[in-house]
Scaffold this motif. Structure first.
Motif, mmCIF file in Angstrom:
data_model
loop_
_atom_site.group_PDB
_atom_site.id
_atom_site.type_symbol
_atom_site.label_atom_id
_atom_site.label_comp_id
_atom_site.label_asym_id
_atom_site.label_seq_id
_atom_site.Cartn_x
_atom_site.Cartn_y
_atom_site.Cartn_z
ATOM 1 N N GLY A 175 -58.114 2.613 94.088
ATOM 2 C CA GLY A 175 -57.111 3.362 93.098
ATOM 3 C C GLY A 175 -55.779 2.329 93.162
ATOM 4 N N THR A 176 -54.745 3.044 93.064
ATOM 5 C CA THR A 176 -53.422 2.419 93.104
ATOM 6 C C THR A 176 -52.520 2.849 93.972
ATOM 7 O OG1 THR A 176 -52.464 3.490 91.075
ATOM 8 C CG2 THR A 176 -53.749 1.731 90.606
ATOM 9 N N GLY A 234 -50.563 9.745 102.928
ATOM 10 C CA GLY A 234 -50.100 8.580 102.175
ATOM 11 C C GLY A 234 -50.802 9.020 100.754
ATOM 12 N N PHE A 235 -51.308 9.886 100.506
ATOM 13 C CA PHE A 235 -51.858 10.130 98.986
ATOM 14 C C PHE A 235 -50.995 11.284 98.191
ATOM 15 C CE2 PHE A 235 -55.719 9.213 101.656
ATOM 16 C CZ PHE A 235 -56.563 8.534 100.784
ATOM 17 N N ALA A 236 -51.219 10.854 96.798
ATOM 18 C CA ALA A 236 -50.265 11.612 95.986
ATOM 19 C C ALA A 236 -51.164 13.068 95.925
ATOM 20 C CB ALA A 236 -50.477 10.893 94.711
ATOM 21 N N SER A 237 -50.215 14.089 95.847
ATOM 22 C CA SER A 237 -50.774 15.384 95.594
ATOM 23 C C SER A 237 -51.394 15.752 94.309
ATOM 24 C CB SER A 237 -49.504 16.523 95.590
ATOM 25 O OG SER A 237 -48.887 16.295 94.474
ATOM 26 N N THR A 238 -51.288 14.760 93.372
ATOM 27 C CA THR A 238 -51.955 15.018 92.249
ATOM 28 C C THR A 238 -53.451 14.480 92.435
ATOM 29 O OG1 THR A 238 -51.141 12.883 91.509
ATOM 30 C CG2 THR A 238 -49.940 14.860 90.820
ATOM 31 N N ASN A 239 -53.881 13.929 93.319
ATOM 32 C CA ASN A 239 -55.504 13.606 93.321
ATOM 33 C C ASN A 239 -56.426 14.784 93.500
ATOM 34 O OD1 ASN A 239 -55.349 10.532 93.721
ATOM 35 N ND2 ASN A 239 -54.151 10.931 95.570
ATOM 36 N N ASP A 282 -45.896 11.482 93.023
ATOM 37 C CA ASP A 282 -46.606 10.779 91.807
ATOM 38 C C ASP A 282 -45.657 11.462 90.670
ATOM 39 O OD1 ASP A 282 -48.197 9.670 90.309
ATOM 40 O OD2 ASP A 282 -49.879 10.801 90.375
ATOM 41 N N ARG A 283 -44.226 11.066 90.643
ATOM 42 C CA ARG A 283 -43.412 11.819 89.522
ATOM 43 C C ARG A 283 -43.833 10.938 88.037
ATOM 44 N NH1 ARG A 283 -39.320 8.243 92.517
ATOM 45 N NH2 ARG A 283 -39.505 6.172 91.815
ATOM 46 N N ASP A 284 -44.478 9.819 87.905
ATOM 47 C CA ASP A 284 -44.868 9.467 86.719
ATOM 48 C C ASP A 284 -46.111 10.145 85.946
ATOM 49 O OD1 ASP A 284 -42.797 7.485 86.648
ATOM 50 O OD2 ASP A 284 -44.241 5.791 87.347
ATOM 51 N N LEU A 297 -55.698 8.010 93.337
ATOM 52 C CA LEU A 297 -57.208 7.602 92.913
ATOM 53 C C LEU A 297 -57.460 6.830 91.848
ATOM 54 C CD1 LEU A 297 -59.047 10.745 94.381
ATOM 55 C CD2 LEU A 297 -59.195 8.381 95.240
ATOM 56 N N ASN A 298 -58.550 5.968 91.691
ATOM 57 C CA ASN A 298 -59.113 5.369 90.460
ATOM 58 C C ASN A 298 -59.376 6.300 89.422
ATOM 59 O OD1 ASN A 298 -60.894 4.483 88.561
ATOM 60 N ND2 ASN A 298 -61.625 2.648 89.978
ATOM 61 N N PRO A 299 -58.748 6.410 88.159
ATOM 62 C CA PRO A 299 -58.912 7.403 87.417
ATOM 63 C C PRO A 299 -60.231 7.815 86.663
ATOM 64 C CG PRO A 299 -58.165 5.602 86.162
ATOM 65 C CD PRO A 299 -58.130 5.152 87.769
#
Length: 481
Positions: free
Chosen positions: A335-336, A373-378, A170-172, A345-347
């Motif tokens: 989410g996206t 398949g989930f971003a670690s930032t969740n 999730d680099r962005d 996840l949905n914000p």
């Protein structure tokens, strides 16, 4: 308390034990060994706190600014009864007459990452008659400095791990990392000063913290200003007493009332007071419209069980438990999928886990989320005393050792190297020069005073005065490099 009483008892006799004619003692503070896998550099932090709080404030308030007879009589009373002798306090009287600490400290800039076995700073006396003072201060210095260095180093390791996975998944959203590691440690630390020192170390790498006094401490000791910069921050959050008071039978009602109480912003709700899985699969679907229409994020907080399994899911006969918190939230709120192919996840919804988190578990959580398949930032991780209190001075082998003395006008390069040791306790020898080599700090011992002065160590304290004053903003920039 008279700060001269803040010492190991065996220090009381060392003045007489040095060779006759000793006039100079030169020591260094060094992390000698890492007992945490993967950490070979230690963050230097906490010296300015020590200087301001102890060498200046406490020595002035509880020693130099009090009547000599009062402090000397008190000191002698405790030492006489401790040692069972008529202790000679002439050197204590002479120090009080001098009116300041005749000590010089040369150090690296705080926030610097220092390789294991490389000194961080040196301590020496500036007047020959006070040669005894250098290592007399060792106990107090060691007692205060090891923990902020240790916690700052561990926090940096967490930050490195979380950043690495965020770049992969999730680099962005890399700026979120400053909030992804949240300090939950205060209630489990050994005392308030321990909480503050460790909490300041944590806050060099993260902004998220529930250790509120850290904000005041950074203003007092590191020139921060909470009105002009982000020092630390947190969100509205519940505890189990709140959920229990609302009753088990109406837990969903408590959720609804909290959402109404806080119509905007981030709200963290502890969700495993009774049945986490019921909250995720029954209550949240019923509250979905309120959650999505709210101007903010609802954060679900479980804090019991195996954090890796709870967050990421596991092999379990119950398909709900097998999915874990993040996948269940995705199933309900969606989410996206970002341009790296990972689910975000949905914000409006999120999760935090704050019980028994360790570096190893944090890594596993990130790895398993990525594999699913989930971003670690969740997920946000609450880093508590299970991380920050389970350490000692020996976690990084900190020690202050004398390596150079002058006796009868002659310099002596001294060292220790116990034959029964594995090499950890072998010290440097003589004066020390620090220099940079291929982007890393290294040291050379047995150097001249001139060579030492040409190195990286700079005088930060001398004869009672702080000569170089650093600030939180600069230290954070330094550690981020």
């Amino acid at each position: 308390m008279n700060p001269l009483l803040l010492t190991d008892g065996y220090k009381l006799g060392h003045k007489e034990q040095y060779p006759n004619g000793t006039t100079f003692v030169y020591s260094n503070w060094t992390p000698r060994k890492s007992r945490i896998a993967g950490i070979d550099n230690v963050v230097f932090f906490g010296l300015q706190y020590f200087i301001k709080e102890y060498l200046i404030k406490q020595f002035n308030e509880h020693f130099f600014n009090l009547p000599k007879e009062e402090v000397v009589v008190e000191y002698k009373k405790y030492v006489d009864h401790y040692l069972g002798t008529d202790y000679d306090v002439t050197h204590i009287e002479e120090l009080h007459d001098l009116g300041y600490l005749p000590i010089e400290i040369k150090a690296l800039p705080e926030g610097t990452e220092v390789p294991i076995r490389v000194p961080m700073f040196t301590v020496m006396n500036t007047k020959p008659e006070f040669f005894w003072l250098t290592n007399y201060l060792e106990t107090l210095l060691s007692n205060i400095i090891w923990q902020p260095c240790t916690s700052a180093t561990i926090a940096k390791q967490y930050q490195s791990i979380l950043s690495s996975f965020a770049l992969d998944t999730d680099r962005d959203n890399i700026e979120f990392i400053t909030w992804q590691g949240h300090d939950f440690s205060m209630r489990g630390m050994s005392g308030t000063e321990s909480s503050i020192l460790s909490g300041m170390g944590h806050a060099l790498s993260f902004s998220g913290s529930d250790t509120l006094p850290v904000a005041k401490a950074f203003e007092t000791y590191y020139n921060a200003d909470v009105t002009k910069e982000l020092v630390i921050g947190s969100v509205n959050a519940t505890e189990h007493s709140v959920m229990c008071a609302g009753s088990k039978d109406d837990e969903i009602g408590t959720f609804r009332r909290l959402l109404e109480t806080y119509p905007t912003g981030i709200l963290s709700v502890v969700s495993d007071t009774w049945d986490l899985w019921k909250v995720l699969t029954e209550y949240l679907p019923k509250l979905k419209n309120e959650i999505l229409e709210r101007e903010g994020k609802l954060v679900i907080r479980p804090d019991s069980g195996d954090p890796v399994d709870i967050i990421c899911g596991c092999d379990h006969k119950n398909p709900i438990v097998a999915k874990g918190v993040i996948e269940l939230l995705w199933d309900e709120f969606g989410g996206t999928i970002n341009d790296q192919g990972y689910k975000v996840l949905n914000p409006k919804i999120g999760a935090i886990y704050g019980d028994s988190i360790t570096i190893e578990r944090a890594t596993l959580i990130c790895e398993k989320l990525k594999a699913k398949g989930f971003a670690s930032t969740n997920v946000v991780l609450g880093i508590g005393s299970f991380t920050y209190q389970y350490n000692t001075r020996d976690t990084f082998g900190f020690a202050m050792k004398a390596t150079y003395v002058e006796v009868q006008g002659e310099g002596r390069e001294i060292f220790k190297d116990p034959i029964t040791d594995d090499g950890t306790k072998k010290s440097a020898k003589g004066r020390i020069q620090l220099y940079e080599e291929q982007g890393k700090i290294a040291y050379k011992d047995q150097v001249s005073e001139q060579e030492e002065n040409q190195g990286l160590l700079k005088t930060v304290f001398k004869d009672g005065e702080l000569l170089i004053e650093d600030n939180l903003f600069t230290i954070r920039k330094r550690i981020a490099q």
